[in-house]
Enzyme design. Structure first.
Site, PDB file in Angstrom:
ATOM      1  N   ARG A   1      12.864  17.039 -29.692  1.00 14.47           N
ATOM      2  CA  ARG A   1      12.849  15.584 -29.440  1.00 14.47           C
ATOM      3  C   ARG A   1      13.946  14.991 -30.309  1.00 14.47           C
ATOM      4  NH1 ARG A   1       7.892  11.409 -28.919  1.00 14.47           N
ATOM      5  NH2 ARG A   1       7.890  12.505 -26.926  1.00 14.47           N
TER       6      ARG A   1
ATOM      7  N   HIS B   1      13.128  12.311 -20.203  1.00 16.48           N
ATOM      8  CA  HIS B   1      11.856  12.852 -20.722  1.00 16.48           C
ATOM      9  C   HIS B   1      11.230  13.714 -19.614  1.00 16.48           C
ATOM     10  CE1 HIS B   1       8.449  13.380 -23.164  1.00 16.48           C
ATOM     11  NE2 HIS B   1       7.963  12.161 -23.227  1.00 16.48           N
TER      12      HIS B   1
ATOM     13  N   GLN C   1       7.449  14.710 -19.516  1.00 15.34           N
ATOM     14  CA  GLN C   1       6.590  13.608 -19.081  1.00 15.34           C
ATOM     15  C   GLN C   1       6.563  13.546 -17.556  1.00 15.34           C
ATOM     16  OE1 GLN C   1       4.775  11.272 -21.091  1.00 15.34           O
ATOM     17  NE2 GLN C   1       3.877  10.944 -19.091  1.00 15.34           N
TER      18      GLN C   1
ATOM     19  N   ASP D   1       6.382   1.349 -19.200  1.00 12.63           N
ATOM     20  CA  ASP D   1       6.538   2.015 -20.503  1.00 12.63           C
ATOM     21  C   ASP D   1       6.837   0.908 -21.520  1.00 12.63           C
ATOM     22  OD1 ASP D   1       6.984   3.823 -22.568  1.00 12.63           O
ATOM     23  OD2 ASP D   1       8.956   4.474 -21.840  1.00 12.63           O
TER      24      ASP D   1
ATOM     25  N   CYS E   1       3.309   6.193 -19.701  1.00 11.28           N
ATOM     26  CA  CYS E   1       3.457   7.471 -20.407  1.00 11.28           C
ATOM     27  C   CYS E   1       2.814   7.438 -21.786  1.00 11.28           C
ATOM     28  CB  CYS E   1       4.925   7.834 -20.522  1.00 11.28           C
ATOM     29  SG  CYS E   1       5.873   6.604 -21.431  1.00 11.28           S
TER      30      CYS E   1
ATOM     31  N   ARG F   1      -0.309  16.218 -19.543  1.00 11.03           N
ATOM     32  CA  ARG F   1       0.807  16.772 -20.315  1.00 11.03           C
ATOM     33  C   ARG F   1       0.470  18.204 -20.726  1.00 11.03           C
ATOM     34  NH1 ARG F   1       4.364  13.376 -22.991  1.00 11.03           N
ATOM     35  NH2 ARG F   1       5.422  15.338 -23.434  1.00 11.03           N
TER      36      ARG F   1
HETATM   37  N1  NVA Z   1      10.557   5.194 -23.814  1.00  4.77           N
HETATM   38  C1  NVA Z   1       9.733   5.590 -24.922  1.00  4.77           C
HETATM   39  C2  NVA Z   1       8.854   6.724 -24.522  1.00  4.77           C
HETATM   40  C3  NVA Z   1       7.914   7.225 -25.566  1.00  4.77           C
HETATM   41  C4  NVA Z   1       7.147   8.419 -25.129  1.00  4.77           C
HETATM   42  C5  NVA Z   1      10.611   5.959 -26.100  1.00  4.77           C
HETATM   43  O1  NVA Z   1      11.652   6.587 -25.904  1.00  4.77           O
HETATM   44  O2  NVA Z   1      10.272   5.599 -27.222  1.00  4.77           O
HETATM   45  N1   CP Z   2       4.478  10.114 -23.813  1.00  4.17           N
HETATM   46  C1   CP Z   2       4.892  10.728 -24.925  1.00  4.17           C
HETATM   47  O1   CP Z   2       5.833  11.499 -24.926  1.00  4.17           O
HETATM   48  O2   CP Z   2       4.149  10.434 -26.026  1.00  4.17           O
HETATM   49  P1   CP Z   2       4.511  10.850 -27.529  1.00  4.17           P
HETATM   50  O3   CP Z   2       5.689  10.022 -27.950  1.00  4.17           O
HETATM   51  O4   CP Z   2       3.265  10.503 -28.297  1.00  4.17           O
HETATM   52  O5   CP Z   2       4.809  12.305 -27.579  1.00  4.17           O
END
Ligand code: NVA
Ligand code: CP
Length: 304
Positions: A102, A129, A132, A220, A260, A288
């Protein structure tokens, strides 16, 4: 094989992952939690940003498949002190069988993959992502029985999750409408690629237009990780794109509401909608686990 973009998977591969995930979900509900498919395999996870779902679901997935997992924050690795990705990727390749990353920048994951000789999984970047999306497609298939022809409406920021969902829609034959203010559109490279694949995509500034006749309404957070310095501006710009009771009424009677997570109640979604009978948000989060197990089996089970 890597999963860096949702476009790395074909329709047949996505369908196979969903079918396997549904089988694993059923088996787990019947009480089977321990398998030995990934005995002797190790997944490493590197987090440059926080995570709840991705981290825990991958950890549990590896444990339940009989494999090992190690979770690391960027700054506890030498990466945080300037060691290059090039060398880090080579070293990880000697120790583990796959790496999930990540990262803030999508290029970080791409670069890691270029220098690694093991599978690399994108656990979220500023651009995509895909893990997801696998769970999202599984959830939509469970509720709508099919993906082709399903109309998905995205409300709010056309962000990383939206980009991958559009890709997933293009691959599986769903139609997408995105409602967002100017400047918050999904990435144009993704939109163009999806359209070239025949995906119907409407991008509009009007939430009601996108939600009309939708089978799925998805949103989101308005402030993604890395966007915190624009927090107040984003909340103002996006305020007309909330999923609330009025908006849900515009969609089809049997619409499902997706997110998500993490959820920011009172911003992109109301508490009433999140906890309504139309919301599948918690099942989506559960999926997930199942979808990633199916992905890990695909990437690791037959690897030498
Ligand atoms: N769009 C959000 C998704 C979190 C799972 C982010 O990137 O923070
Ligand atoms: N949806 C998702 O990826 O959640 P987290 O940021 O908690 O991993």
């Amino acid at each position: 094989m890597n999963l860096i973009s949702i476009f790395d998977l074909s329709q047949a591969e996505i369908e196979a992952i969903i079918e396997k995930a549904k089988e694993l979900k059923k088996e787990r509900k019947e009480g089977v939690r321990a398998r030995n498919d990934l005995e002797g395999k190790t997944l490493a996870m590197i987090f440059e940003k926080p995570s709840t779902r991705t981290r825990v679901s991958f950890e549990v997935a590896m444990h339940e498949l009989g494999g090992n997992v190690t979770s690391l924050n960027w700054n506890e690795l030498q990466l945080g002190r300037g060691e290059r990705i090039e060398e880090t990727a080579k070293v990880f390749s000697a120790y583990v069988d796959a790496v999930m990353i990540r990262a803030f920048r999508h290029e970080t994951v791409e670069k890691f993959a270029r220098h690694a000789s093991i599978s690399v999984i994108n656990g979220l970047t500023d651009f995509e992502h895909p893990c997801q999306t696998l769970a999202d497609l599984m959830t939509i298939k469970e509720y709508k029985s099919q993906l082709a022809g399903v109309k998905v409406a995205w409300l709010g920021d056309g962000n990383n999750v939206c980009n991958s969902l559009i890709g997933g829609a293009a691959i599986t034959g769903m139609d997408v409408s995105v409602a967002c203010p100017a400047g918050y559109e999904p990435d144009e490279r993704i939109v163009e690629k999806a359209r070239e694949m025949g995906c119907e995509i409407l991008i509009t500034g009007t939430a009601e237009k996108a939600a009309a006749d939708a089978d799925v309404i998805y949103t989101d957070v308005w402030v993604s990780m890395g966007d915190e310095n624009e927090s107040e501006k984003r909340k103002t710009d996006l305020k007309d794109y909330q999923i609330n009771e009025d908006l849900v009424r515009i969609a089809k009677e049997d619409v499902i509401v997706m997110h998500c997570m993490p959820v920011h109640i009172g911003e992109e979604i109301t508490e009433g909608v999140m906890n309504s009978s139309k919301s599948v948000i918690f099942e989506q989060a559960e999926n997930r686990l199942h979808a990633q197990k199916a992905l890990l089996l695909k990437l690791l089970k037959h690897q030498q």
